[in-house]
Design an enzyme around this catalytic site. Structure first.
Site, PDB file in Angstrom:
ATOM      1  N   ILE A 161      -9.634  11.594  20.594  1.00 48.57           N
ATOM      2  CA  ILE A 161      -9.348  12.812  19.844  1.00 48.57           C
ATOM      3  C   ILE A 161     -10.636  13.169  19.105  1.00 48.57           C
ATOM      4  O   ILE A 161     -11.491  12.320  18.873  1.00 48.57           O
ATOM      5  CB  ILE A 161      -8.149  12.655  18.872  1.00 48.57           C
ATOM      6  CG1 ILE A 161      -8.351  11.475  17.913  1.00 48.57           C
ATOM      7  CG2 ILE A 161      -6.849  12.523  19.627  1.00 48.57           C
ATOM      8  CD1 ILE A 161      -7.217  11.302  16.920  1.00 48.57           C
ATOM      9  N   ASP A 162     -10.781  14.438  18.768  1.00 50.61           N
ATOM     10  CA  ASP A 162     -12.020  14.910  18.162  1.00 50.61           C
ATOM     11  C   ASP A 162     -12.308  14.213  16.835  1.00 50.61           C
ATOM     12  O   ASP A 162     -11.399  13.721  16.162  1.00 50.61           O
ATOM     13  CB  ASP A 162     -11.953  16.422  17.919  1.00 50.61           C
ATOM     14  CG  ASP A 162     -11.832  17.206  19.207  1.00 50.61           C
ATOM     15  OD1 ASP A 162     -12.286  16.704  20.253  1.00 50.61           O
ATOM     16  OD2 ASP A 162     -11.283  18.325  19.167  1.00 50.61           O
ATOM     17  N   LYS A 163     -13.564  14.218  16.443  1.00 53.01           N
ATOM     18  CA  LYS A 163     -14.007  13.584  15.196  1.00 53.01           C
ATOM     19  C   LYS A 163     -13.173  14.031  14.007  1.00 53.01           C
ATOM     20  O   LYS A 163     -12.719  13.215  13.207  1.00 53.01           O
ATOM     21  CB  LYS A 163     -15.479  13.905  14.950  1.00 53.01           C
ATOM     22  CG  LYS A 163     -16.015  13.414  13.610  1.00 53.01           C
ATOM     23  CD  LYS A 163     -17.463  13.841  13.388  1.00 53.01           C
ATOM     24  CE  LYS A 163     -17.968  13.400  12.023  1.00 53.01           C
ATOM     25  NZ  LYS A 163     -19.368  13.840  11.773  1.00 53.01           N
ATOM     26  N   THR A 165     -10.220  15.437  13.978  1.00 53.48           N
ATOM     27  CA  THR A 165      -8.776  15.368  14.192  1.00 53.48           C
ATOM     28  C   THR A 165      -8.311  13.978  13.788  1.00 53.48           C
ATOM     29  O   THR A 165      -8.952  12.983  14.122  1.00 53.48           O
ATOM     30  CB  THR A 165      -8.416  15.634  15.660  1.00 53.48           C
ATOM     31  OG1 THR A 165      -8.834  16.955  16.020  1.00 53.48           O
ATOM     32  CG2 THR A 165      -6.916  15.512  15.902  1.00 53.48           C
ATOM     33  N   ARG A 260      -7.382  23.296  20.576  1.00 51.08           N
ATOM     34  CA  ARG A 260      -8.230  24.228  19.829  1.00 51.08           C
ATOM     35  C   ARG A 260      -8.585  25.448  20.678  1.00 51.08           C
ATOM     36  O   ARG A 260      -8.540  26.591  20.201  1.00 51.08           O
ATOM     37  CB  ARG A 260      -9.485  23.502  19.358  1.00 51.08           C
ATOM     38  CG  ARG A 260      -9.185  22.334  18.428  1.00 51.08           C
ATOM     39  CD  ARG A 260     -10.388  21.410  18.254  1.00 51.08           C
ATOM     40  NE  ARG A 260     -11.478  22.094  17.583  1.00 51.08           N
ATOM     41  CZ  ARG A 260     -12.697  21.566  17.455  1.00 51.08           C
ATOM     42  NH1 ARG A 260     -12.972  20.378  17.987  1.00 51.08           N
ATOM     43  NH2 ARG A 260     -13.642  22.242  16.828  1.00 51.08           N
TER      44      ARG A 260
END
Length: 341
Positions: A161-163, A165, A260
């Protein structure tokens, strides 16, 4: 979504039937796979690259040459072609495949056993080392927690998962678990649900079925593109506010930045998203408390709240939920309070 009962014992994950060699002396795991018929006519080394994608072709070819790969009980050459339906047995020799350094970074462990680890990642923590973030990542923390993970591809990390998130991530602790979880992801058998706050007031939930690929001019971004990869996002409204919406998001596929990109595509970008959300604008009729929360919220409002999977050893369906982190919870409270003004 997967059935939340115990799975059929005869079931194979994408025709995998993985078992572990218990001999510690040889530090080896025996992995088996049945060749799908769509790979008929493919060379053995090419099929191995498809079936065991976490290993390089060089390593796989070396294992073929050393006799660690058999097809229906026979050793073949890398160039030999397959017909489909054969059983491949790969004796994967354990060795160090991760060269990052262990670092004592706290982990919020939600679940752990001998083959599986589930953690709650905080916003701001990078999952895997990359340009600009070569250390201080979740991977570095995992290597400190369990040094044996250095023998697994990406230290057992099978999805990211993104930084910025927050939320639940699964990590494999054995090759058997790694292959099982990877196959479940590919077969879309992993339950992944997110909580998000968007800009704009939605009228109803829905589904975004649009392909995603690299942005044509900005290589750090992604966009809906006709030539992109298939991507499907389901969402439903949990609460509406004057200028925002609290939603639950269910992923059917797992493309980079998928939620996103899809939410921005339908003109409901995630609140606080610096890449896809556009220029910050304070909404009208905004009270002092909400204004402060909005100005101080410096990340996309996205949290991986639920994770469900079939246990790689027992085949039992397991599921975890984790509540919103404090920053998103305070933002939601401020939105609700602003409605009552």
């Amino acid at each position: 979504m997967p059935d939340r009962q115990l799975a059929d014992p005869a079931r194979k994950l994408n025709e995998y039937n993985v078992t572990q060699n218990e001999s510690e002396e040889f530090a080896m795991e025996r992995l088996t796979a049945v060749v799908p018929y769509e790979l008929a006519g493919m060379r053995l080394d090419q099929a191995l690259a498809e079936l065991f994608a976490d290993y390089s072709r060089t390593r796989l070819q070396a294992w073929v040459k050393s006799g660690r790969v058999t097809v229906n009980g026979r050793a073949l050459k890398a160039k030999d072609k397959l017909e489909g339906g054969e059983e491949i047995v790969l004796e994967a020799e354990e060795e160090v495949v991760v060269d990052s350094e262990p670092q004592d970074i706290p982990l919020d462990i939600v679940y752990e056993d001998e083959s599986l680890l589930v953690v709650n990642k905080p916003a701001g923590l990078v999952v895997h080392p990359a340009a600009g973030n070569w250390d201080g990542t979740l991977l570095n923390a995992l290597l400190h927690h369990d040094p044996h993970l250095e023998t697994l591809p990406r230290a057992g990390i099978v999805h990211r998962i993104d930084k910025e998130t927050s939320g639940l991530l699964m990590i494999a602790k054995t090759l058997q678990a790694h292959n099982s979880l990877t196959q479940q992801l590919q077969e879309r058998e992993i339950t992944r649900e997110y909580l998000a706050i968007t800009r704009g007031r939605m009228t109803a939930g829905g589904t975004v079925d649009e392909p995603i690929g690299r942005h044509p001019t900005d290589r750090k971004r992604y966009a809906v593109r006709e030539a992109g990869k298939h991507a499907v996002t389901h969402y439903r409204v949990l609460n509406r506010f004057a200028h925002h919406t609290f939603i639950q998001v269910m992923l059917e596929t797992g493309r980079t930045h998928q939620i996103r990109v899809h939410m921005a595509h339908i003109r409901y970008p995630l609140l606080g998203d610096p890449v896809y959300g556009g220029r910050f604008q304070m909404p009208p009729d905004c009270g002092e408390r909400l204004e402060a929360e909005l100005r101080n919220f410096k990340r996309q409002a996205l949290h991986a709240a639920k994770l469900g999977l079939l246990h790689p050893v027992t085949d039992e369906y397991l599921e975890w939920e984790h509540p919103l982190p404090e920053d998103m919870a305070h933002l939601l409270e401020a939105l609700e309070a602003n409605e009552r003004r």
